[in-house]
Enzyme design. Structure first.
Site, PDB file in Angstrom:
ATOM      1  N   GLU A   1     -12.120   0.229 -10.523  1.00  0.00           N
ATOM      2  CA  GLU A   1     -11.739  -0.716 -11.599  1.00  0.00           C
ATOM      3  C   GLU A   1     -12.659  -0.712 -12.813  1.00  0.00           C
ATOM      4  O   GLU A   1     -12.196  -0.897 -13.950  1.00  0.00           O
ATOM      5  CB  GLU A   1     -11.637  -2.147 -11.035  1.00  0.00           C
ATOM      6  CG  GLU A   1     -10.474  -2.352 -10.063  1.00  0.00           C
ATOM      7  CD  GLU A   1     -10.721  -1.807  -8.669  1.00  0.00           C
ATOM      8  OE1 GLU A   1     -11.897  -1.521  -8.341  1.00  0.00           O
ATOM      9  OE2 GLU A   1      -9.751  -1.643  -7.896  1.00  0.00           O
TER      10      GLU A   1
ATOM     11  N   ASP B   1      -4.491  -9.849  -8.597  1.00  0.00           N
ATOM     12  CA  ASP B   1      -4.708  -8.824  -9.637  1.00  0.00           C
ATOM     13  C   ASP B   1      -3.506  -8.064 -10.200  1.00  0.00           C
ATOM     14  O   ASP B   1      -3.088  -8.276 -11.336  1.00  0.00           O
ATOM     15  CB  ASP B   1      -5.792  -7.817  -9.187  1.00  0.00           C
ATOM     16  CG  ASP B   1      -5.608  -7.265  -7.761  1.00  0.00           C
ATOM     17  OD1 ASP B   1      -4.554  -7.506  -7.165  1.00  0.00           O
ATOM     18  OD2 ASP B   1      -6.535  -6.584  -7.266  1.00  0.00           O
TER      19      ASP B   1
ATOM     20  N   GLU C   1       0.834  -1.214   0.000  1.00  0.00           N
ATOM     21  CA  GLU C   1       0.000   0.000   0.000  1.00  0.00           C
ATOM     22  C   GLU C   1       0.863   1.257   0.000  1.00  0.00           C
ATOM     23  O   GLU C   1       0.560   2.233  -0.702  1.00  0.00           O
ATOM     24  CB  GLU C   1      -0.930   0.020   1.223  1.00  0.00           C
ATOM     25  CG  GLU C   1      -1.982  -1.086   1.233  1.00  0.00           C
ATOM     26  CD  GLU C   1      -3.097  -0.913   0.208  1.00  0.00           C
ATOM     27  OE1 GLU C   1      -3.172   0.137  -0.456  1.00  0.00           O
ATOM     28  OE2 GLU C   1      -3.899  -1.859   0.063  1.00  0.00           O
TER      29      GLU C   1
ATOM     30  N   ARG D   1       0.700   3.803  -3.231  1.00  0.00           N
ATOM     31  CA  ARG D   1       0.092   5.122  -3.002  1.00  0.00           C
ATOM     32  C   ARG D   1       1.138   6.207  -2.773  1.00  0.00           C
ATOM     33  O   ARG D   1       1.074   7.268  -3.391  1.00  0.00           O
ATOM     34  CB  ARG D   1      -0.864   5.061  -1.815  1.00  0.00           C
ATOM     35  CG  ARG D   1      -1.955   4.019  -2.012  1.00  0.00           C
ATOM     36  CD  ARG D   1      -3.072   4.161  -1.012  1.00  0.00           C
ATOM     37  NE  ARG D   1      -3.781   2.904  -0.861  1.00  0.00           N
ATOM     38  CZ  ARG D   1      -5.042   2.797  -0.492  1.00  0.00           C
ATOM     39  NH1 ARG D   1      -5.759   3.859  -0.216  1.00  0.00           N
ATOM     40  NH2 ARG D   1      -5.619   1.607  -0.369  1.00  0.00           N
TER      41      ARG D   1
HETATM   42  C1  DMJ Z   1      -6.313   0.538  -5.035  1.00  0.00           C
HETATM   43  O1  DMJ Z   1      -5.484   0.753  -3.957  1.00  0.00           O
HETATM   44  C2  DMJ Z   1      -5.559  -0.082  -6.196  1.00  0.00           C
HETATM   45  O2  DMJ Z   1      -6.296   0.053  -7.365  1.00  0.00           O
HETATM   46  C3  DMJ Z   1      -5.257  -1.550  -5.951  1.00  0.00           C
HETATM   47  O3  DMJ Z   1      -4.672  -2.130  -7.090  1.00  0.00           O
HETATM   48  C4  DMJ Z   1      -6.519  -2.290  -5.612  1.00  0.00           C
HETATM   49  N1  DMJ Z   1      -7.301  -1.674  -4.590  1.00  0.00           N
HETATM   50  C5  DMJ Z   1      -7.530  -0.230  -4.629  1.00  0.00           C
HETATM   51  C6  DMJ Z   1      -8.745   0.196  -5.410  1.00  0.00           C
HETATM   52  O4  DMJ Z   1      -9.797  -0.630  -5.418  1.00  0.00           O
END
Ligand code: DMJ
Length: 456
Positions: A350, A216, A83, A87
Site C-alpha cells: 500500500e 478499505d 480473495e 486475485r
Molecule cells: C491484497 O490482497 C490487496 O491489496 C487487498 O486490497 C488488501 N490486502 C492485500 C495486500 O496487502
C-alpha cells in the site's frame, strides 16, 4: 531493479513451489493458505500481468501453459469470495486484456460463474465464504452478528462489470449493482459505512468504521467504478465523494507533530491507529482529485500527499525502514507501532502504491526517492536465498523471517515499483484502472459497442 526482484521471486517460486499457492522462501517449499481452498496456483495467476508488463516472455508463456493445463475450479473447496475474486478473477481478466489470449477470458468467466451462488442470500449481499462445489455459503465465524464484510462484498464491482462485458451475460453486473442498491437504502451513521452488514436482515452489525482492514477497498471501488465507466457511473461517483466528506469530518486527524492520519471509528469513539492497509488511501485521494468539485481538486491531492508523508514516516521511524502492520498516534508516540503483534511487515504494497499514484499525479521526485528507500530495505531485509520473506518485527536489529512470499508481492508490490520508475504512458490512467490487487482493467469507453472494438 524491480525486474530483477521479480525474477528472483518468480524463479524461486518455480523451483520450490510450482503450481502451489505461495512459496515459503526459508523452508523452500509450498505454502497453502485456506483463503483459496484447494484452488491452486495463486502466485501464478496473480503474477501473470506483472510478467507480461515486465516483458518476461518466457515466464509468461510457462505461466500461461500452467493455467491452460492445470488451473481447475472443479474442486470441492471452501474459498474466500473476496480473495478469489481480486486475485484469480482479477488476475485472469488482466492477463486476457493485456495478451488477448482466449484461455484467460474463458477461465475468468468460468470462475465468475462458480462465485454466483454466494449471492443467494435474502438481500443479495454475498457470503464471505463459499463452497464452490456445493454452492453453500456462510460468513466468517468471527464477524459481528453473522455479518458480511464491507471490504469483501464491496470489492467485487470492477471484476463483475468486466465479467458481464466479456461474457455478454448481464447477471454479474446485476449482482453488484444490487449491492449498491442495498447500501443506498440504509441509514449511515454520520454518513459513514460500518464494516459489518448482515446479509439476511440487511442491517448493519457493529458500528466499526475503517479505511484500513475490513473497509478499505470498498471506498476504492466506488471511485474506480466511476473511472472505469468512463465517468458515467454517477452513483459510484456520488457515493465516493460523499464518503470522503464523512471520512474527512469524522476520521481524519492531525497529530501534535503535524502528521495527518486516518483513525478508526468505533461507535462514535476514535481509535488513533492507522493500518498499513490504510496507506493505500493516499493514492486513492489523489486519483480522485480530478473528479472532485474544481475548488477541491488541490485539496484532494494535498490529502494524498499528507497521507503519503505519514506512511513514509511510519517506515522511516523503524530500524529496518519498512513499515509496521499498524501504527498509533497516542500514548506519546506518532506513526509507531506500540503492540508487539502490530510490528510485522508482510511484503504489503500500500505505501509503494501511494508513492506510485503520487508520482504520476504530481511528479514530485521525493516519491521516487521514497520508493527507492523501500527497494533498499526490501533487498536488505526481505530478500533471502529462496525468494522474499515478510519480517516479524521491523523495529528489531535482526530479521526474524515469517517464511511466506505473499502472492501480492508479485502482483502488487513489484508491479507498483516497476510503474513508479517507468514512464507515465505505461498503463496510463486514462485507459486503465487497477483492481485492489493491482490487476489493470481497461476503462470501458462510452463508444465501445462490443468487446471486439474494445480489444482493438
Ligand atoms: C491484497 O490482497 C490487496 O491489496 C487487498 O486490497 C488488501 N490486502 C492485500 C495486500 O496487502
Amino acid at each position: 531493479i524491480s525486474l530483477q526482484m521479480m525474477k528472483h521471486a518468480w524463479d524461486n517460486y518455480k523451483r520450490y513451489a510450482w503450481g502451489l499457492n505461495e512459496l515459503k522462501p526459508i523452508s523452500k517449499q509450498g505454502h497453502s493458505s485456506n483463503l483459496f481452498g484447494n484452488i491452486q496456483g495463486a502466485t501464478i495467476v496473480d503474477a501473470l500481468d506483472t510478467l507480461y508488463i515486465m516483458e518476461m516472455k518466457e515466464e509468461f508463456k510457462e505461466a500461461k501453459e500452467w493455467v491452460e493445463k492445470n488451473l481447475d475450479f472443479n474442486v470441492n473447496a471452501e474459498i474466500s469470495v473476496f480473495e478469489v475474486n481480486i486475485r484469480f478473477v482479477g488476475g485472469l481478466l488482466s492477463a486476457y486484456y493485456l495478451s488477448g489470449e482466449e484461455v484467460f477470458r474463458k477461465k475468468a468467466v468460468e470462475l465468475g460463474e462458480k462465485l454466483l451462488p454466494a449471492f443467494n442470500t435474502p438481500t443479495g449481499i454475498p457470503w464471505a465464504l463459499l463452497n464452490i462445489k456445493s454452492g453453500i455459503g456462510r460468513n466468517w465465524p468471527w464477524a459481528s452478528g453473522g455479518s458480511s464484510i464491507l471490504a469483501e462484498f464491496g470489492t467485487l464491482h470492477l471484476e463483475f462489470v468486466h465479467l458481464s462485458h466479456l461474457s455478454g451475460n448481464p447477471v454479474f453486473a446485476e449482482k453488484v449493482m444490487n449491492i449498491r442498491k442495498v447500501l443506498n437504502r440504509l441509514d449511515k451513521p454520520e454518513g459513514l459505512y460500518p464494516n459489518y452488514l448482515n446479509p439476511s436482515s440487511g442491517q448493519w452489525g457493529q458500528h466499526h468504521v475503517s479505511i484500513g482492514g475490513l473497509g478499505d477497498s470498498f471506498y476504492e471501488y466506488l471511485l474506480k467504478a466511476w473511472l472505469m465507466s468512463d465517468k458515467t457511473d454517477e452513483d459510484g461517483k456520488k457515493m465516493y465523494y460523499d464518503a470522503v466528506q464523512a471520512i474527512e469530518t469524522h476520521l481524519i486527524r492531525k497529530s501534535s507533530g503535524g502528521l495527518m492520519y486516518i483513525a478508526e471509528w468505533k461507535g462514535g469513539l476514535l481509535e488513533h491507529k492507522m493500518g498499513h492497509l490504510t496507506c493505500f488511501a493516499g493514492g486513492m485521494f489523489a486519483l480522485g482529485a480530478d473528479g472532485a468539485p474544481s475548488d477541491k481538486t488541490g485539496h484532494h491531492i494535498e490529502l494524498g500527499a499528507e497521507i503519503a508523508r505519514t506512511c513514509h514516516e511510519s517506515y522511516d521511524r523503524t530500524r529496518m525502514k519498512l513499515g509496521p502492520e499498524a501504527f498509533r498516534f497516542d500514548g506519546g508516540v506518532e506513526a509507531i507501532a506500540t503492540r508487539q503483534n502490530e510490528k510485522y511487515y508482510i511484503l504489503r504494497p500500500e505505501v509503494i502504491e501511494t508513492y506510485m499514484y503520487m508520482w504520476r499525479l504530481t511528479h514530485d521526485p521525493k516519491y521516487r526517492e521514497w520508493g527507492w528507500e523501500a527497494v533498499e530495505a526490501l533487498e536488505k531485509h526481505c530478500r533471502v536465498d529462496g525468494g522474499y520473506s515478510g519480517i516479524r518485527d521491523v523495529y528489531n536489529n535482526r530479521e526474524s523471517h515469517d517464511d511466506v512470499q505473499q502472492s501480492f508481492f508479485l502482483s502488487e508490490t513489484l508491479k507498483y515499483l516497476y510503474l513508479l520508475f517507468s514512464e507515465d504512458d505505461l498503463l496510463p490512467f486514462e485507459h486503465w484502472v487497477f483492481n485492489t490487487e493491482a490487476h489493470p482493467l481497461p476503462v470501458l469507453h462510452k463508444d465501445d459497442g462490443n468487446k471486439e472494438e474494445n480489444q482493438s
